[in-house]
Design a protein around this motif. Sequence first.
Motif, PDB file in Angstrom:
ATOM      1  N   VAL A   1      14.356  -7.043  -5.062  1.00 24.38           N
ATOM      2  CA  VAL A   1      15.477  -6.228  -4.576  1.00 24.38           C
ATOM      3  C   VAL A   1      16.234  -7.080  -3.560  1.00 24.38           C
ATOM      4  O   VAL A   1      15.668  -7.503  -2.550  1.00 24.38           O
ATOM      5  CB  VAL A   1      14.991  -4.917  -3.914  1.00 24.38           C
TER       6      VAL A   1
ATOM      7  N   SER B   1      -0.109  -6.285  -0.213  1.00 24.94           N
ATOM      8  CA  SER B   1      -1.083  -7.083   0.552  1.00 24.94           C
ATOM      9  C   SER B   1      -2.510  -6.600   0.347  1.00 24.94           C
ATOM     10  O   SER B   1      -3.458  -7.303   0.702  1.00 24.94           O
ATOM     11  CB  SER B   1      -0.726  -7.055   2.039  1.00 24.94           C
TER      12      SER B   1
ATOM     13  N   ALA C   1      -9.150  -7.187   3.145  1.00 23.16           N
ATOM     14  CA  ALA C   1     -10.612  -7.179   3.212  1.00 23.16           C
ATOM     15  C   ALA C   1     -11.156  -5.766   2.996  1.00 23.16           C
ATOM     16  O   ALA C   1     -12.360  -5.552   3.039  1.00 23.16           O
ATOM     17  CB  ALA C   1     -11.065  -7.727   4.560  1.00 23.16           C
TER      18      ALA C   1
ATOM     19  N   ALA D   1     -11.291  -3.025   4.743  1.00 23.73           N
ATOM     20  CA  ALA D   1     -11.849  -2.177   5.806  1.00 23.73           C
ATOM     21  C   ALA D   1     -10.851  -1.039   6.009  1.00 23.73           C
ATOM     22  O   ALA D   1      -9.696  -1.285   6.361  1.00 23.73           O
ATOM     23  CB  ALA D   1     -12.026  -2.982   7.091  1.00 23.73           C
TER      24      ALA D   1
ATOM     25  N   MET E   1       0.829  -1.207   0.000  1.00 19.04           N
ATOM     26  CA  MET E   1       0.000   0.000   0.000  1.00 19.04           C
ATOM     27  C   MET E   1       0.865   1.259   0.000  1.00 19.04           C
ATOM     28  O   MET E   1       0.670   2.171  -0.805  1.00 19.04           O
ATOM     29  CB  MET E   1      -0.915  -0.032   1.232  1.00 19.04           C
ATOM     30  N   GLY E   2       1.882   1.297   0.914  1.00 20.89           N
ATOM     31  CA  GLY E   2       2.668   2.519   1.072  1.00 20.89           C
ATOM     32  C   GLY E   2       3.410   2.892  -0.204  1.00 20.89           C
ATOM     33  O   GLY E   2       3.418   4.066  -0.619  1.00 20.89           O
TER      34      GLY E   2
ATOM     35  N   GLU F   1       8.883  -4.284  -8.212  1.00 28.14           N
ATOM     36  CA  GLU F   1       7.969  -5.192  -7.511  1.00 28.14           C
ATOM     37  C   GLU F   1       8.424  -6.647  -7.680  1.00 28.14           C
ATOM     38  O   GLU F   1       8.669  -7.102  -8.790  1.00 28.14           O
ATOM     39  CB  GLU F   1       6.534  -5.000  -8.051  1.00 28.14           C
TER      40      GLU F   1
ATOM     41  N   ALA G   1       4.226  -0.166   6.456  1.00 30.67           N
ATOM     42  CA  ALA G   1       3.735  -0.202   7.842  1.00 30.67           C
ATOM     43  C   ALA G   1       4.855  -0.237   8.873  1.00 30.67           C
ATOM     44  O   ALA G   1       4.590  -0.148  10.075  1.00 30.67           O
ATOM     45  CB  ALA G   1       2.824  -1.414   8.027  1.00 30.67           C
TER      46      ALA G   1
ATOM     47  N   SER H   1      -4.335  -0.045   6.862  1.00 31.74           N
ATOM     48  CA  SER H   1      -4.025   0.397   5.491  1.00 31.74           C
ATOM     49  C   SER H   1      -4.321   1.861   5.215  1.00 31.74           C
ATOM     50  O   SER H   1      -3.576   2.518   4.486  1.00 31.74           O
ATOM     51  CB  SER H   1      -4.792  -0.456   4.475  1.00 31.74           C
TER      52      SER H   1
ATOM     53  N   ALA I   1      -0.229 -14.358   5.712  1.00 30.70           N
ATOM     54  CA  ALA I   1      -1.275 -13.559   5.070  1.00 30.70           C
ATOM     55  C   ALA I   1      -0.596 -12.312   4.530  1.00 30.70           C
ATOM     56  O   ALA I   1      -0.634 -11.250   5.132  1.00 30.70           O
ATOM     57  CB  ALA I   1      -2.333 -13.190   6.101  1.00 30.70           C
TER      58      ALA I   1
END
Length: 503
Positions: A209, A74, A79, A81, A1-2, A21, A467, A479, A66
């Motif tokens: 990387v 991720s 999910a 939220a 996400m970041g 990636e 994170a 997130s 996970a």
Amino acid sequence: MGGAAVGYALAKAGRRVLFIEKGFSQFSQDEDDPDTFDETMRLRNGRWPQQISGMVDNQSVRFFPALGCGAGGSTLLYAAALERFSPGDFQATDELGEPAWPIDYEGLEPFYRLAERLLQVRGSQDPLQPEADVIDPPVMTRCDQYFFDSVQSNGMHPYRVHTACRYVEDCSQCGGAICHKSCKQDARHAFIEPALATGNAMIVDQCNVEKIEAGKGEVTELLCRRNGKALTFTAKRYVLAAGALSTPLLLLNSRNELWPNGVANTSDLVGRNLMFHVSDFFAVWPRGRMRVSTPGKSIAFRDFYEYQGLKFGVIQSTGLTATSRNILHFLKSIIDRQGWIWLKPLKPLMRIPAAIGAFISGKATIFASILEDMPYPENRVKPNPQEPDRIFFEYTVHAELRQRIKAFRRLYRQAFKRHRMMVLGSEVNLNFGHACGTCRFGTDPSTAVLDVNNRTYDLPNLYIVDASFFPTSGGANPSLTIAANALRVGAYIAEELATKICV
Ligand SMILES: Cc1cc2nc3c(=O)[nH]c(=O)nc-3n(C[C@H](O)[C@H](O)[C@H](O)COP(=O)(O)OP(=O)(O)OC[C@H]3O[C@@H](n4cnc5c(N)ncnc54)[C@H](O)[C@@H]3O)c2cc1C
């Protein structure tokens, strides 16, 4: 996400961005099996390819985490939220009694708003929290309305969960897997695709990387491997966003003569203060002879977020019912995570207790809790000499956490009083999908890896925006805070490059 969010902010500001990636940027819609050992099949479905290992309370564990892998990270599997942290989270103090967060809620608020807009977050206002920028959601299912009214009549303050889910018909199950119906907004849809569309960004996928080369005062290059071929990349600024488990591993594995403890690790804090949330999944039955079905993942309440001086967290509906498939999944993951090696050969037979469980539970709806975890330096990611490239962690469950788990269970039982309830899991259900804290930011270089703008104190051209930067884990899904902060850092780097206010 970041990484996706910071790349979006920079590309939109006219800066050239290269996303590197490990996984794929395009995904298959073929068979997906979260338990498969087939690395290509895992990567094709956005899953982390290998098992990770660790020691939890001195017991060894090994399991498929996970964790997502591929453009979107991720969030491919999440999910969706997307809840803000509460203003009180930003007032937490560290072990010395100093403020743990170098920014306050008000500083992040405009970026929360921006992230909510870009991720198209739907939901209603939480009566106990500041206003969020959310779109009205569709009406609740009968089942959710029933439970909404029920917890409200028990004195709670429920609201419509904040989610990047567009509630597309026939798409209620995209938590835990890639959504192929454009229902779930993940970081790929919200940030990477629009960044690429600016013409300022490019992506190199299937590219791992392996090492960050750094001299005394700056990162000089990235050593990577793509389909067996070695590649080197150089840039003006490097923004690391491999996730709170992989980022510290990469820094620690990049040690050289100048950085014997790992790159950017003068503080000796890289990898330390690893936090997971504790997430119980629990089944709740409707009262009496009431028959309700089709839960819709739409309820949340934060009445116990901070309660009687203790930090707990949010309760959310999951949109799941206690089917034998869902119970089977819980049973298998408990065996993996608890390190019950002797039970592993029996995993295929778990279908039987799962079917019995589903029969007994009938029409139960599954809710989930998120309990804040606290930072402890000895809870950490570190390279395992036997498998230096694989994620390895050490984690001790502290007595205060066990006590808060028990207290939280007593509290959320109150919220569902007069309902039959059952926790599906063990005493401590660590949420490995919510790892954070392993390169925290702060105002003091002796107690933090990153400064207030997520720049490493040691190397001015290296930032970290996944994170890892969290100094505390909060009591809500991570997130949105990762995205908002990455947008903030992206704005800062763009400004910094424009004005050259630093080296
Ligand atoms: C099943 C599941 C459900 C979840 N549900 C929610 C939810 O509802 N709400 C919520 O807020 N959060 C949820 N989460 C957690 C959320 O997805 C993560 O907290 C968030 O995505 C973390 O963002 P990040 O930037 O730290 O790392 P990630 O999003 O994990 O991104 C890290 C990226 O780095 C890449 N990478 C790693 N190592 C390398 C390397 N060496 N070279 C190149 N690339 C590399 C990875 O492939 C990945 O793409 C969930 C997670 C899972 C797995």
